[in-house]
Structure formats: structure tokens, C-alpha cells
Design a protein around this motif. Structure first.
Motif, mmCIF file in Angstrom:
data_model
loop_
_atom_site.group_PDB
_atom_site.id
_atom_site.type_symbol
_atom_site.label_atom_id
_atom_site.label_comp_id
_atom_site.label_asym_id
_atom_site.label_seq_id
_atom_site.Cartn_x
_atom_site.Cartn_y
_atom_site.Cartn_z
ATOM 1 N N PHE A 92 3.799 -11.685 3.686
ATOM 2 C CA PHE A 92 2.731 -11.250 2.789
ATOM 3 C C PHE A 92 3.337 -10.190 1.877
ATOM 4 N N TYR A 93 3.367 -10.461 0.583
ATOM 5 C CA TYR A 93 3.957 -9.537 -0.378
ATOM 6 C C TYR A 93 2.825 -8.869 -1.167
ATOM 7 N N ILE A 94 2.873 -7.560 -1.222
ATOM 8 C CA ILE A 94 1.802 -6.811 -1.887
ATOM 9 C C ILE A 94 2.421 -5.835 -2.882
ATOM 10 N N CYS A 95 1.819 -5.761 -4.059
ATOM 11 C CA CYS A 95 2.270 -4.784 -5.032
ATOM 12 C C CYS A 95 1.245 -3.669 -5.151
ATOM 13 N N SER A 96 1.685 -2.540 -5.648
ATOM 14 C CA SER A 96 0.765 -1.448 -5.939
ATOM 15 C C SER A 96 1.175 -0.793 -7.246
ATOM 16 N N ALA A 97 0.228 -0.110 -7.850
ATOM 17 C CA ALA A 97 0.489 0.574 -9.116
ATOM 18 C C ALA A 97 -0.303 1.855 -9.153
ATOM 19 N N SER A 98 0.205 2.798 -9.915
ATOM 20 C CA SER A 98 -0.484 4.078 -10.038
ATOM 21 C C SER A 98 -0.813 4.356 -11.494
ATOM 22 N N PRO A 99 -2.039 4.806 -11.769
ATOM 23 C CA PRO A 99 -2.411 5.120 -13.150
ATOM 24 C C PRO A 99 -1.910 6.480 -13.612
ATOM 25 N N THR A 100 -1.302 7.233 -12.709
ATOM 26 C CA THR A 100 -0.846 8.568 -13.079
ATOM 27 C C THR A 100 0.665 8.637 -13.046
ATOM 28 N N GLN A 101 1.222 9.504 -13.829
ATOM 29 C CA GLN A 101 2.678 9.627 -13.956
ATOM 30 C C GLN A 101 3.310 9.974 -12.614
ATOM 31 N N GLY A 102 2.638 10.827 -11.878
ATOM 32 C CA GLY A 102 3.200 11.258 -10.603
ATOM 33 C C GLY A 102 2.981 10.280 -9.478
ATOM 34 N N GLY A 103 2.272 9.193 -9.772
ATOM 35 C CA GLY A 103 2.054 8.189 -8.737
ATOM 36 C C GLY A 103 1.231 8.679 -7.579
ATOM 37 N N ASP A 104 0.327 9.637 -7.820
ATOM 38 C CA ASP A 104 -0.428 10.222 -6.726
ATOM 39 C C ASP A 104 -1.309 9.216 -6.008
ATOM 40 N N GLU A 105 -2.023 8.403 -6.733
ATOM 41 C CA GLU A 105 -2.895 7.425 -6.111
ATOM 42 C C GLU A 105 -2.346 6.046 -6.401
ATOM 43 N N GLN A 106 -2.174 5.287 -5.370
ATOM 44 C CA GLN A 106 -1.680 3.929 -5.530
ATOM 45 C C GLN A 106 -2.784 2.937 -5.223
ATOM 46 N N TYR A 107 -2.907 1.959 -6.117
ATOM 47 C CA TYR A 107 -3.904 0.916 -5.954
ATOM 48 C C TYR A 107 -3.185 -0.404 -5.733
ATOM 49 N N PHE A 108 -3.646 -1.119 -4.734
ATOM 50 C CA PHE A 108 -2.945 -2.317 -4.319
ATOM 51 C C PHE A 108 -3.550 -3.584 -4.893
ATOM 52 N N GLY A 109 -2.678 -4.556 -5.104
ATOM 53 C CA GLY A 109 -3.128 -5.885 -5.424
ATOM 54 C C GLY A 109 -3.617 -6.577 -4.163
ATOM 55 N N PRO A 110 -4.191 -7.763 -4.290
ATOM 56 C CA PRO A 110 -4.731 -8.483 -3.136
ATOM 57 C C PRO A 110 -3.679 -9.154 -2.270
ATOM 58 N N GLY A 111 -2.423 -9.129 -2.723
ATOM 59 C CA GLY A 111 -1.357 -9.712 -1.918
ATOM 60 C C GLY A 111 -1.090 -11.172 -2.229
ATOM 61 N N THR A 112 0.119 -11.602 -1.895
ATOM 62 C CA THR A 112 0.544 -13.001 -2.049
ATOM 63 C C THR A 112 1.131 -13.469 -0.729
ATOM 64 N N ARG A 113 0.568 -14.525 -0.202
ATOM 65 C CA ARG A 113 1.074 -15.102 1.054
ATOM 66 C C ARG A 113 2.121 -16.155 0.699
#
Lengths: 116, 111
Positions: A91-112
Motif C-alpha cells: 500500500f503506497y501512500i503520499c502526503s503533502a503539506s500546505p506550509t513551507q515547514g511541512g508542519d501538517e501533512q495531509y495524506f492521499g487515500p493510498g494506492t494498493r
């Protein structure tokens, strides 16, 4: 806000072929995205940090030629599993942060990914 | 790879009970995040903590950033069946953008 999508959600491929997984931040720009791998009933293991416009930074033990990462824009990062083998099934999952410092990471739903 | 120690590993509780879980490490972290993951889906961010000693609530959830910056806990009050899932803590290493994830707490709520 802070929605991250992944495509495809599931993919089955034959051993030896390559598979590309897309990760998109839909409502924000992400200078940095992250790729994780998760085995059944296990935690998330960071594979690499994807930086827009530059080379990805891989974690120890992750083969950069095996897992190609391209961060072409501030909203898109791709992970290509090259010459896939059954042991790459995960299961591969990506995440991204809307802030430069990467404080909060939001995840995608994943790829099986299943490699037969 | 690195992982945080998270406990308990799993919990079976009755609906209405309170739940507590925690993460500890030998490393110091800048930020703590708590996530919930349902089967086959990506983790969903529940609470973010940015300062040592910070106590933050989100509905029935309360989390605290430990004073030593090496630990954090998450409490869920008056649990309901939809709280079922796996909860992960994640700590951001000092001087990096990277997060290290806890080993997860699998929660099951009995109605």
C-alpha cells in the motif's frame, strides 16, 4: 481544504512491468510531498521526500532507481515502481503539506499495488 | 526505518468508555500529529501539536505535547462505534520536514 488525491487507487501488474502512481494536492500548493509504504497491519514507513523542481531524497534502504520520483509541479508528484516484483506489492501512500515547514501533512487515500 | 513506540498496541473497549494512548521516543520532536486510519484508506489528520506542553482538543479528542518533547498522548472520551480504526502518532524530527510514525494503536469499540 487540504485535500490530496492519488491515482490509481488499485493496480495489478505483471512482474517486470512498471507502474506509475500520481499524487496531487487539489486545493493547495505543496513544495514538498512524501511517499510512504505500508505493509498489512504495520505502520507507515517513509520512502522518500519529494521536492518540487529538484531530486527526491530517499530514505536509507530505498532504491532510487527502483522507485523513481518526479515532482513536476507544486501540485503533482509521481512515484514509478520500475520492473516491479511481487515483493513490491504494498500500500503506497503520499502526503503533502500546505506550509513551507511541512508542519501538517495531509495524506492521499493510498494506492494498493499487487504484482503478480 | 525509525518508528516511535506507541502503546497500547490494541484496545477493546465498551461504547461510552474513555480511551488513552501514547507515543514515546528517545528523540526530540518539533511537532506531533495524530492520525486515524480506516482499512484500505489513507490516514486522516485528527490533531496537530506545535509546542511543548500544548493541550489541544478536537471534539471528543484531546492530545498533549509532552514537556520533554519526546512524548505525546491522545485521549478519546465517550467512545462510539465509529471510533474504530488504527490511530497513529507522528513526530516531526528537529531540523527536518520528515515525520516518524508510531507503531499504531488498533481500537475496537464494542456496542
Amino acid at each position: 481544504g487540504a485535500v490530496v488525491s492519488q491515482h490509481p487507487s488499485r493496480v495489478i501488474c505483471k512482474s517486470g512491468t512498471s507502474v506509475k502512481i500520481e499524487c496531487r494536492s487539489l486545493d493547495f500548493q505543496a513544495t514538498t510531498m512524501f511517499w510512504y509504504r505500508q505493509f498489512p497491519k504495520k505502520s507507515l514507513m517513509l520512502m522518500a521526500t519529494s521536492n518540487e523542481g529538484s531530486k527526491a531524497t530517499y530514505e536509507q534502504g530505498v532504491e532510487k532507481d527502483k522507485f523513481l520520483i518526479n515532482h513536476a509541479s507544486l501540485t503533482l508528484s509521481t512515484l514509478t515502481v520500475t520492473s516491479a516484483h511481487p515483493e513490491d506489492s504494498s500500500f503506497y501512500i503520499c502526503s503533502a503539506s500546505p506550509t513551507q515547514g511541512g508542519d501538517e501533512q495531509y495524506f492521499g487515500p493510498g494506492t494498493r499495488l499487487t504484482v503478480t | 526505518g525509525q518508528q516511535l513506540n506507541q502503546s497500547p498496541q490494541s484496545m477493546f473497549i465498551q461504547e461510552g468508555e474513555d480511551v488513552s494512548m501514547n507515543c514515546t521516543s528517545s528523540s526530540i520532536f518539533n511537532t506531533w500529529l495524530w492520525y486515524k486510519q480506516d482499512p484500505g484508506e489513507g490516514p486522516v489528520l485528527l490533531i496537530a501539536l506545535y509546542k511543548a506542553g500544548e493541550l489541544t482538543s478536537n471534539g471528543r479528542l484531546t492530545a498533549q505535547f509532552g514537556i520533554t518533547r519526546k512524548d505525546s498522548f491522545l485521549n478519546i472520551s465517550a467512545s462510539i462505534p465509529s471510533d474504530v480504526g488504527i490511530y497513529f502518532c507522528a513526530g516531526q524530527l528537529t531540523g527536518t520536514y520528515k515525520y516518524i510514525f508510531g507503531t499504531g494503536t488498533r481500537l475496537k469499540v464494542l456496542a
